[in-house]
Design a protein around this motif. Sequence first.
Motif, PDB file in Angstrom:
ATOM      1  N   THR A  23      -1.776   7.406   2.215  1.00 61.78           N
ATOM      2  CA  THR A  23      -2.296   6.041   2.420  1.00 61.78           C
ATOM      3  C   THR A  23      -3.781   6.073   2.785  1.00 61.78           C
ATOM      4  O   THR A  23      -4.523   5.145   2.448  1.00 61.78           O
ATOM      5  CB  THR A  23      -1.500   5.335   3.525  1.00 61.78           C
ATOM      6  OG1 THR A  23      -1.486   6.159   4.698  1.00 61.78           O
ATOM      7  CG2 THR A  23      -0.069   5.063   3.069  1.00 61.78           C
ATOM      8  N   ASP A  24      -4.220   7.155   3.466  1.00 61.96           N
ATOM      9  CA  ASP A  24      -5.659   7.276   3.783  1.00 61.96           C
ATOM     10  C   ASP A  24      -6.480   7.428   2.506  1.00 61.96           C
ATOM     11  O   ASP A  24      -7.557   6.831   2.359  1.00 61.96           O
ATOM     12  CB  ASP A  24      -5.893   8.471   4.708  1.00 61.96           C
ATOM     13  CG  ASP A  24      -5.360   8.214   6.109  1.00 61.96           C
ATOM     14  OD1 ASP A  24      -5.082   9.183   6.838  1.00 61.96           O
ATOM     15  OD2 ASP A  24      -5.239   7.029   6.481  1.00 61.96           O
ATOM     16  N   ARG A  60      -6.746   4.166   0.911  1.00 63.55           N
ATOM     17  CA  ARG A  60      -7.721   3.297   1.597  1.00 63.55           C
ATOM     18  C   ARG A  60      -9.143   3.603   1.117  1.00 63.55           C
ATOM     19  O   ARG A  60      -9.952   2.704   0.886  1.00 63.55           O
ATOM     20  CB  ARG A  60      -7.599   3.503   3.103  1.00 63.55           C
ATOM     21  CG  ARG A  60      -8.356   2.449   3.925  1.00 63.55           C
ATOM     22  CD  ARG A  60      -8.139   2.652   5.422  1.00 63.55           C
ATOM     23  NE  ARG A  60      -6.752   2.484   5.788  1.00 63.55           N
ATOM     24  CZ  ARG A  60      -5.970   3.458   6.184  1.00 63.55           C
ATOM     25  NH1 ARG A  60      -6.438   4.700   6.263  1.00 63.55           N
ATOM     26  NH2 ARG A  60      -4.706   3.232   6.499  1.00 63.55           N
ATOM     27  N   SER A  93       0.815  -1.211   0.000  1.00 60.73           N
ATOM     28  CA  SER A  93       0.000   0.000   0.000  1.00 60.73           C
ATOM     29  C   SER A  93       0.853   1.266   0.000  1.00 60.73           C
ATOM     30  O   SER A  93       0.552   2.229  -0.698  1.00 60.73           O
ATOM     31  CB  SER A  93      -0.942  -0.012   1.211  1.00 60.73           C
ATOM     32  OG  SER A  93      -1.833  -1.088   1.137  1.00 60.73           O
ATOM     33  N   LYS A  94       1.956   1.257   0.786  1.00 56.18           N
ATOM     34  CA  LYS A  94       2.805   2.464   0.847  1.00 56.18           C
ATOM     35  C   LYS A  94       3.413   2.771  -0.506  1.00 56.18           C
ATOM     36  O   LYS A  94       3.482   3.920  -0.939  1.00 56.18           O
ATOM     37  CB  LYS A  94       3.902   2.279   1.890  1.00 56.18           C
ATOM     38  CG  LYS A  94       3.394   2.305   3.321  1.00 56.18           C
ATOM     39  CD  LYS A  94       4.551   2.198   4.304  1.00 56.18           C
ATOM     40  CE  LYS A  94       4.048   2.263   5.747  1.00 56.18           C
ATOM     41  NZ  LYS A  94       5.162   2.148   6.717  1.00 56.18           N
ATOM     42  N   ARG A 144      -9.540   2.221  -2.372  1.00 56.28           N
ATOM     43  CA  ARG A 144      -9.727   0.757  -2.344  1.00 56.28           C
ATOM     44  C   ARG A 144     -11.148   0.399  -1.912  1.00 56.28           C
ATOM     45  O   ARG A 144     -11.733  -0.560  -2.422  1.00 56.28           O
ATOM     46  CB  ARG A 144      -8.715   0.135  -1.382  1.00 56.28           C
ATOM     47  CG  ARG A 144      -7.304   0.046  -1.935  1.00 56.28           C
ATOM     48  CD  ARG A 144      -6.291  -0.203  -0.835  1.00 56.28           C
ATOM     49  NE  ARG A 144      -6.594  -1.438  -0.127  1.00 56.28           N
ATOM     50  CZ  ARG A 144      -5.954  -2.579  -0.323  1.00 56.28           C
ATOM     51  NH1 ARG A 144      -4.996  -2.641  -1.214  1.00 56.28           N
ATOM     52  NH2 ARG A 144      -6.254  -3.663   0.356  1.00 56.28           N
ATOM     53  N   TYR A 145     -11.724   1.159  -0.968  1.00 57.27           N
ATOM     54  CA  TYR A 145     -13.094   0.897  -0.515  1.00 57.27           C
ATOM     55  C   TYR A 145     -14.087   1.098  -1.673  1.00 57.27           C
ATOM     56  O   TYR A 145     -14.979   0.269  -1.906  1.00 57.27           O
ATOM     57  CB  TYR A 145     -13.428   1.830   0.643  1.00 57.27           C
ATOM     58  CG  TYR A 145     -14.888   1.767   1.079  1.00 57.27           C
ATOM     59  CD1 TYR A 145     -15.800   2.766   0.698  1.00 57.27           C
ATOM     60  CD2 TYR A 145     -15.341   0.700   1.838  1.00 57.27           C
ATOM     61  CE1 TYR A 145     -17.126   2.684   1.084  1.00 57.27           C
ATOM     62  CE2 TYR A 145     -16.671   0.621   2.227  1.00 57.27           C
ATOM     63  CZ  TYR A 145     -17.572   1.618   1.847  1.00 57.27           C
ATOM     64  OH  TYR A 145     -18.867   1.532   2.227  1.00 57.27           O
TER      65      TYR A 145
END
Length: 546
Positions: free
Chosen positions: A517-518, A521, A506-507, A524-525
């Motif tokens: 990264t947030d 996230r 992810s990084k 990805r959701y």
Amino acid sequence: MGKYLLLVLLICGTVAGFGQNARGLYKEAVLREKSSPEEAYLSATKALKLAELEEDQLLEAEVLQLLGKIFYDQGAFMQAMEYYHESDAIYMESHDEDRHAQNQLELAKVYYYLKQPDKSFDLITKAQSFYERTGANKWLAEVYGQLGHMYEKAEKYDTAWFYENKALKLHQQFGDSAGVARVYENLGSILEDKEDYAQARHWFSKAASFNSALKNEVALVGNLNNIGDSYRKMGVLDSAYFFTHRALEISQSLELRYQESSALRDLSKVFLDSGESKIAYQYLDKSSQLYEELYSQEAGKQVALLQTLYDLERKNAEIIELENQQRIEGIKRIGMMAGGLSLLLIGGIVVSRQRLKIRKNQQLMDQEKALHKAALENSELQAEQLKMELEHKQLQEKHLELELELGQKALASRMLQLIEKNKLLEALREDIYEIESEVPAATQKKVKYIANQINYSFNHDKSWEDFRKSFEQVHSGFFDKLKKGSAELTSNDLRICALMRINLGSKDIASLLGISTDSLRVARYRLRKKLNIDQGDNLRKFILSI
């Protein structure tokens, strides 16, 4: 027939070797291994054939071990492993423990690169037990060095330090200066991993002194680069620049292009830490260009060489098949000649003497048995031919797997370069944001424009298009399958899926896309919803299954 065929094969083998015996061909292959692997392979395969005919099992094992090393040096680890296992079976059968232990060390390296550290460790410890029992200290130094390297990579630094020091004592005992320098370098690497940069620099400097005395300039470049990097991590940037630039000068004078690329990359880090982002970017760009050029050249050479080795193995299979066909034809001719002579003999018997009818019948029965035996041998040869065709097909499949592996490595290399570049761009962008409020109002517009250009480059980099083309060559049809699952996927969604497919974390993905990264996230959701993936199901597992 067996003796006649053996004689023919021995004659063919002698002609093919231009009068050389098996041992001579083996020595020739050893000499050519580094400079001309394809010629070494040819000599080795001829030596192997002669060794089999001469029933010299020890030489056969040595040749198989050499073939394993040839393929290992070219990165064909599966093929190398097969040759090493064949060699090992002969050593075990002949109870040659010394060569068996040496072969285990070579196999351990193969398993390590095939990401099977447990098997690698098991083989090394077996070799260690043998050499400690027999007192073969020269080989023990090699064993301890391998164990130290493996424990360092496993982040077991105290154990790694213990084995490296055991290796150091043995190298010092034998007066092996090159081995001592190599251990000093490894000790510095362990301390650098532990972030004890001052002590790491101490050991790197000792390694540099030895290599300088040995005039081993290739190793010296690596030592100087490590010394410079240690100074950089300690914040002593002037010294870091001095040693790293010295490594660059030596590598350029000797045309050591891989070392030159490494020195350029480390110089970019020095300038980045000095706050000179523009110069840092220039050095990193030069390093990236040189590395990509070298990687492309090396990959092309490796693929060409492996293709040559593959063609040679295919030709050997064709030669064996031709020899089998010649054997079959010889059997047929002998059968026909025997049949003709039998008919003449039977005719003579019928014409001349009726009283030999019983003997004639017996001779007929003998001829039928001979023909039946020839037909049975013919069937066995056909079965051998089918087996060889199957092995040839398996070799082709291994070749395709190698091409896929090389494609994966190329993709991973390209992504690593993008990650490095984006990290530098992020640092540059942060520097710009910090100075924005400090510059005059007239200049702030230009500063904002530069920051916007950096943001724009995260999403409109030509490297993404190049990556997409390379990715589709390795993973054909991947994007089409994704789009069938959802027509709502954006280009950014497809990028995330592709980066997950080559197994980036992810990084690294966030760094490549220039987002936090947030933010990744959240992306990805949304991607899970678009792909209709149930709650609890793993998104990465779903992507890897496509």
